[in-house]
Write a protein that holds these residues in place. Sequence first.
Motif, short mmCIF file in Angstrom:
data_model
loop_
_atom_site.label_atom_id
_atom_site.label_comp_id
_atom_site.label_asym_id
_atom_site.label_seq_id
_atom_site.Cartn_x
_atom_site.Cartn_y
_atom_site.Cartn_z
N ALA A 245 0.83 -1.20 0.00
CA ALA A 245 0.00 0.00 0.00
C ALA A 245 0.86 1.26 0.00
O ALA A 245 0.63 2.19 -0.77
CB ALA A 245 -0.93 -0.01 1.21
N TYR A 246 1.87 1.29 0.84
CA TYR A 246 2.75 2.45 0.90
C TYR A 246 3.52 2.66 -0.39
O TYR A 246 3.81 3.80 -0.77
CB TYR A 246 3.73 2.32 2.08
N LEU A 247 3.88 1.57 -1.06
CA LEU A 247 4.72 1.69 -2.24
C LEU A 247 3.95 1.96 -3.52
O LEU A 247 4.55 2.41 -4.51
CB LEU A 247 5.54 0.41 -2.41
N THR A 248 2.66 1.69 -3.56
CA THR A 248 1.90 1.79 -4.81
C THR A 248 0.81 2.85 -4.81
O THR A 248 0.37 3.26 -5.89
CB THR A 248 1.26 0.43 -5.16
N ILE A 249 0.32 3.29 -3.65
CA ILE A 249 -0.70 4.34 -3.63
C ILE A 249 -0.10 5.61 -4.24
O ILE A 249 1.02 6.00 -3.90
CB ILE A 249 -1.19 4.61 -2.19
N PRO A 250 -0.81 6.28 -5.15
CA PRO A 250 -0.28 7.50 -5.76
C PRO A 250 0.11 8.54 -4.70
O PRO A 250 -0.55 8.67 -3.67
CB PRO A 250 -1.44 8.00 -6.63
N THR A 251 1.19 9.27 -4.98
CA THR A 251 1.72 10.21 -3.99
C THR A 251 0.72 11.30 -3.63
O THR A 251 0.67 11.74 -2.48
CB THR A 251 3.01 10.84 -4.52
N GLY A 252 -0.10 11.74 -4.60
CA GLY A 252 -1.09 12.76 -4.29
C GLY A 252 -2.10 12.29 -3.27
O GLY A 252 -2.47 13.03 -2.35
N LEU A 253 -2.55 11.03 -3.40
CA LEU A 253 -3.51 10.48 -2.44
C LEU A 253 -2.85 10.21 -1.10
O LEU A 253 -3.46 10.41 -0.04
CB LEU A 253 -4.12 9.20 -3.01
N LYS A 254 -1.58 9.77 -1.12
CA LYS A 254 -0.88 9.50 0.14
C LYS A 254 -0.72 10.77 0.97
O LYS A 254 -0.76 10.72 2.20
CB LYS A 254 0.49 8.86 -0.14
N ALA A 255 -0.54 11.90 0.31
CA ALA A 255 -0.40 13.16 1.04
C ALA A 255 -1.65 13.46 1.85
O ALA A 255 -1.58 14.04 2.94
CB ALA A 255 -0.09 14.30 0.08
N ALA A 256 -2.81 13.04 1.32
CA ALA A 256 -4.07 13.26 2.04
C ALA A 256 -4.33 12.19 3.08
O ALA A 256 -4.83 12.48 4.17
CB ALA A 256 -5.23 13.32 1.05
N LEU A 257 -3.97 10.96 2.77
CA LEU A 257 -4.24 9.86 3.69
C LEU A 257 -3.30 9.86 4.89
O LEU A 257 -3.70 9.49 6.00
CB LEU A 257 -4.10 8.51 2.96
N PHE A 258 -2.05 10.26 4.68
CA PHE A 258 -1.03 10.18 5.74
C PHE A 258 -0.43 11.56 6.01
O PHE A 258 0.77 11.76 5.91
CB PHE A 258 0.06 9.20 5.33
N SER A 259 -1.29 12.49 6.33
CA SER A 259 -0.82 13.86 6.58
C SER A 259 -0.08 14.00 7.90
O SER A 259 0.63 14.99 8.10
CB SER A 259 -2.02 14.82 6.56
N ASP A 260 -0.23 13.04 8.80
CA ASP A 260 0.40 13.13 10.12
C ASP A 260 1.54 12.14 10.30
O ASP A 260 1.82 11.71 11.42
CB ASP A 260 -0.66 12.89 11.22
N LEU A 261 2.20 11.76 9.22
CA LEU A 261 3.32 10.83 9.33
C LEU A 261 4.43 11.42 10.20
O LEU A 261 4.73 12.62 10.10
CB LEU A 261 3.90 10.51 7.95
N PRO A 262 5.05 10.61 11.07
CA PRO A 262 6.18 11.11 11.85
C PRO A 262 7.31 11.57 10.93
O PRO A 262 7.42 11.12 9.78
CB PRO A 262 6.60 9.88 12.68
N ILE B 275 5.59 -5.02 -9.36
CA ILE B 275 6.50 -6.15 -9.19
C ILE B 275 7.59 -5.82 -8.17
O ILE B 275 7.84 -6.63 -7.25
CB ILE B 275 7.11 -6.59 -10.53
N PRO B 276 8.26 -4.65 -8.26
CA PRO B 276 9.20 -4.30 -7.18
C PRO B 276 8.52 -4.23 -5.82
O PRO B 276 9.13 -4.61 -4.81
CB PRO B 276 9.75 -2.93 -7.61
N ALA B 277 7.27 -3.76 -5.78
CA ALA B 277 6.55 -3.68 -4.51
C ALA B 277 6.32 -5.06 -3.92
O ALA B 277 6.40 -5.25 -2.70
CB ALA B 277 5.22 -2.95 -4.71
N VAL B 278 6.02 -6.05 -4.78
CA VAL B 278 5.81 -7.42 -4.30
C VAL B 278 7.09 -7.95 -3.67
O VAL B 278 7.07 -8.55 -2.58
CB VAL B 278 5.35 -8.32 -5.46
N ILE B 279 8.22 -7.72 -4.34
CA ILE B 279 9.49 -8.23 -3.82
C ILE B 279 9.86 -7.53 -2.52
O ILE B 279 10.26 -8.17 -1.53
CB ILE B 279 10.60 -8.03 -4.87
N ILE B 280 9.72 -6.20 -2.49
CA ILE B 280 10.06 -5.45 -1.28
C ILE B 280 9.14 -5.84 -0.13
O ILE B 280 9.56 -5.92 1.03
CB ILE B 280 9.98 -3.93 -1.55
N SER B 281 7.87 -6.11 -0.43
CA SER B 281 6.93 -6.53 0.61
C SER B 281 7.34 -7.87 1.21
O SER B 281 7.26 -8.07 2.43
CB SER B 281 5.51 -6.63 0.03
N GLY B 282 7.79 -8.79 0.36
CA GLY B 282 8.30 -10.06 0.88
C GLY B 282 9.52 -9.86 1.75
O GLY B 282 9.66 -10.51 2.80
#
Length: 358
Positions: free
Chosen positions: A77-94, A108-115
Amino acid sequence: MTAARIWRWWQTPILLAALLMVTAGVGGVGGVAISRVATLTLISVVFVAGLSIFSGNSGIMSFGHVAFMAIGAYTTAYLTIPTGLKAALFSDLPGSLRFLAEVQTGFIPAVIISGVAATVLGAVTAPVVARLTGLQSGIATLALLIVVFNVLNSWTDVTRGSSSMIGIPQHTTLPLVLAIAVLAVVVAWAHRTSRSGLQLQASREDYWAATASGIAVGRHRAIAWFLSSFLCGVAGSLYAGFLATFNVRSFFLTATFAFVVMVVIGGYLSLSGAVIGSLAVSVLQEGLRRLQDVQIAGAALPAGVADLILSAILLVVLVKAPYGLLGVRELRLPRRAGRAGTAAPAQTPAPEKAKLEV
């Protein structure tokens, strides 16, 4: 290595791959609903192949592998959600995690990194799992699941807590998940027939005899734990990329129960049993869901009937076939009679000492 020995090694994974291809083929020619069931079934195969690497070879039933699936899903989710949407969803990230709002990769890179992310959690927890045995091991894996669930549910600034993750691109296709499921089966079979896998199975049959023989049981359990965590993380990534939305409740006791039922009904000591169990239980679950929607005498069946029927089937299998439907047997073609017309030797029966530790 002779052709006969190569065929004996590859026979089981080839037959299992053929079953998976049939499943994908049915999903491909069916409607949208059938295709959805087939895709989720193959994702389950990836997970149970990972679970079988540890539980099937060690004899210790893990109730915590869904935690690795959760890590894989959230990483994707973190690696594939578009950056514009992530800015709204995670506005309070540390501050130390603010960079996640600007990261976006291909699927495909996200699948490997997730593993890999799931394997990092496996590396942290491996020393505990490697040292414990019996009831303590099962409790430790359940504790892992509870810890991960509560962290994901409570760390709202990072995980959105009980709110759903949304906006994940739908990149999990039926051909992709088929390819990964076949690869997962091959990896699980390669480990099962490797030196490490065989020594781990020896510890499953008799822990103290294996230890006295010089087998480093803890090391082989850790290896199986690493491999299984990676595959379960990949399954979580595929799950997130298929549904496009999920929440933390998707990775707790309900999912754990469903996967344990698949492994136990099929045969927890056998990779073939785990795979066939996942196929059978996935189809059964879908049939029970449809049955629950049917009205009888003008009234629909009460909620929970599907889980009740599945639990009853599990109890019957445990009573009639404690090692599952396949026991320790693997899927193989029947042997042909010898040149003299004599029948091939019977398959070795299930070992008496093989048991499931919880």
